[in-house]
Scaffold this active site. Sequence first.
Site, PDB file in Angstrom:
ATOM      1  N   GLY A   1      42.047  54.419  -4.135  1.00  0.00           N
ATOM      2  CA  GLY A   1      43.097  53.300  -2.585  1.00  0.00           C
ATOM      3  C   GLY A   1      42.579  53.686  -1.648  1.00  0.00           C
ATOM      4  N   HIS A   2      43.994  54.998  -1.650  1.00  0.00           N
ATOM      5  CA  HIS A   2      44.393  55.972  -0.711  1.00  0.00           C
ATOM      6  C   HIS A   2      42.478  55.947   0.243  1.00  0.00           C
ATOM      7  CE1 HIS A   2      48.008  56.069  -3.088  1.00  0.00           C
ATOM      8  NE2 HIS A   2      48.674  55.553  -1.873  1.00  0.00           N
TER       9      HIS A   2
ATOM     10  N   ASP B   1      48.376  45.356  -1.949  1.00  0.00           N
ATOM     11  CA  ASP B   1      49.833  45.151  -1.668  1.00  0.00           C
ATOM     12  C   ASP B   1      50.186  44.274  -0.228  1.00  0.00           C
ATOM     13  OD1 ASP B   1      51.242  46.517  -2.834  1.00  0.00           O
ATOM     14  OD2 ASP B   1      50.240  48.290  -1.779  1.00  0.00           O
TER      15      ASP B   1
ATOM     16  N   SER C   1      44.517  50.893  -9.517  1.00  0.00           N
ATOM     17  CA  SER C   1      45.654  50.787  -9.662  1.00  0.00           C
ATOM     18  C   SER C   1      46.239  52.226 -10.064  1.00  0.00           C
ATOM     19  CB  SER C   1      47.015  50.225  -9.814  1.00  0.00           C
ATOM     20  OG  SER C   1      47.413  50.757 -10.055  1.00  0.00           O
ATOM     21  N   SER C   2      46.812  52.860  -9.826  1.00  0.00           N
ATOM     22  CA  SER C   2      47.421  54.237 -10.523  1.00  0.00           C
ATOM     23  C   SER C   2      47.622  53.791 -11.919  1.00  0.00           C
ATOM     24  CB  SER C   2      48.691  55.060 -10.008  1.00  0.00           C
ATOM     25  OG  SER C   2      49.080  54.605  -9.491  1.00  0.00           O
ATOM     26  N   ARG C   3      48.586  52.709 -11.960  1.00  0.00           N
ATOM     27  CA  ARG C   3      48.901  52.485 -13.439  1.00  0.00           C
ATOM     28  C   ARG C   3      48.077  51.619 -14.332  1.00  0.00           C
ATOM     29  NH1 ARG C   3      54.025  48.155 -12.094  1.00  0.00           N
ATOM     30  NH2 ARG C   3      54.542  49.619 -10.522  1.00  0.00           N
TER      31      ARG C   3
ATOM     32  N   GLY D   1      52.130  59.597  -1.061  1.00  0.00           N
ATOM     33  CA  GLY D   1      51.470  61.018  -1.628  1.00  0.00           C
ATOM     34  C   GLY D   1      51.082  59.954  -3.271  1.00  0.00           C
TER      35      GLY D   1
HETATM   36  O1  PAF Z   1      52.171  51.055   0.376  1.00  0.00           O
HETATM   37  C1  PAF Z   1      52.940  52.110   0.812  1.00  0.00           C
HETATM   38  O2  PAF Z   1      52.759  53.210   0.491  1.00  0.00           O
HETATM   39  C2  PAF Z   1      54.265  52.690   1.439  1.00  0.00           C
HETATM   40  O3  PAF Z   1      54.731  51.070   1.156  1.00  0.00           O
HETATM   41  C3  PAF Z   1      54.307  52.765   3.006  1.00  0.00           C
HETATM   42  C4  PAF Z   1      54.239  51.906   3.710  1.00  0.00           C
HETATM   43  C5  PAF Z   1      53.576  54.375   2.977  1.00  0.00           C
HETATM   44  C6  PAF Z   1      55.530  52.665   3.592  1.00  0.00           C
HETATM   45  O4  PAF Z   1      56.250  53.446   2.675  1.00  0.00           O
END
Ligand code: PAF
Length: 283
Positions: free
Chosen positions: A36-37, A150, A185-187, A31
Site C-alpha cells: 500500500g505504501h 484510512d 493490510s498488514s493485519r 514505517g
Molecule cells: O497513515 C499513517 O501512517 C499515519 O497516520 C501518518 C499519516 C503517517 C501520520 O503519522
Amino acid sequence: VKICKTVAEVRAAVTAFREAGKTVGLVTTMGALHEGHLTLMRNAARDHDCVVATIFVNPTQFGQKADLAHYPSDDARDIELLKSESVDIVFLPEVEVIYPEGDETIVETTRMANMLHGLVRPGHFRGVATVVARLFNIVGPDAAYFGEKDYQQLQVIKRMVHDLHMPLKIHGVPTVREADGLAMSSRNVRLSAEDRAAAICISKALDAAEQLAKTRPSIMALDGEVRGTINSEPRATLRAIDIVEAESLKPLTGKVTGPTAIMISADFGGVLLIDQRVVGPET
Ligand code: PAF
C-alpha cells in the site's frame, strides 16, 4: 536515496531539487512499509520529479503507550524497500526533531477529528493533523499522497490543508486489493485460512452497496444491504457501519443523493479489518 535526520538536512536536499526546477511529491509513513505504501510512492513518482518519503512513528497519535511500544519498526528493511522505488529523499527524524523541547502547538479539525474512529481513539486525529502539518511545513511539497483506506484520515488532512491555506495538493490513492477484493493490510497475515476466506464478505458487501446506491435507495436500505451481507458470514462480527457524506463525513438520512462514503469495520477471529467505498447515484 538520501537519508536525512534533521530539518536542515531535508530542507537542503529538497532545495537542491527545487533549484533544478523539479517538483516534489511527499509520502508520509510510520514505517513497516507494505505494498500500500509503495503504491503511494509510485503515484508520487508518476506525478513528480522528486519523491520524499518520511518514516516517523508519531507518538501523539497513539492513545495508549503500549500500542506505541508494540508498533513494528525496522528502518533498515524500510530503507531497502524505498531504494527499489523511485524515492529520492528519506526523512527519518527523532521525536525531538518533530516535537522540539517546550512544544505546545497542536492542529485539530474540531468536528471531523472527534467522530467515527475518532470517538474510539480520542486524540488520534489531532495527533495525525499535528504531525502531518509539521511534516508539510518541513518538507514543503507540491503534493502529498494518502491511502483512501484510512478514509477519515484523508478527509481530516484535506480539511486541514484547505482551512490553513497550505499550498499543496492532497491526493487520495485507491486501496490496493488482493485478487479476490480484500483490502491489503498488514493485519491480513494474522487471519486463519478460514477467516481469510470469510473476510471477502466486506468487499462483497461494498460491491452490493455500490450497485444499490446507483438506484438512489434510502440510507436505511443501504445500511441493511451491507449489514445483511456481512451478517450472513458466520465468521464475521460486524463492529461498525458508517454511512456519511463523502467529503464532510456528516451523517446522512433520507435517500442517497450524492457521493456517500460507506465505512465498515468487522472482526474475524480477533483481527479487526476496515474498508470503505464512496458510492452514489448514477448521474
Ligand atoms: O497513515 C499513517 O501512517 C499515519 O497516520 C501518518 C499519516 C503517517 C501520520 O503519522
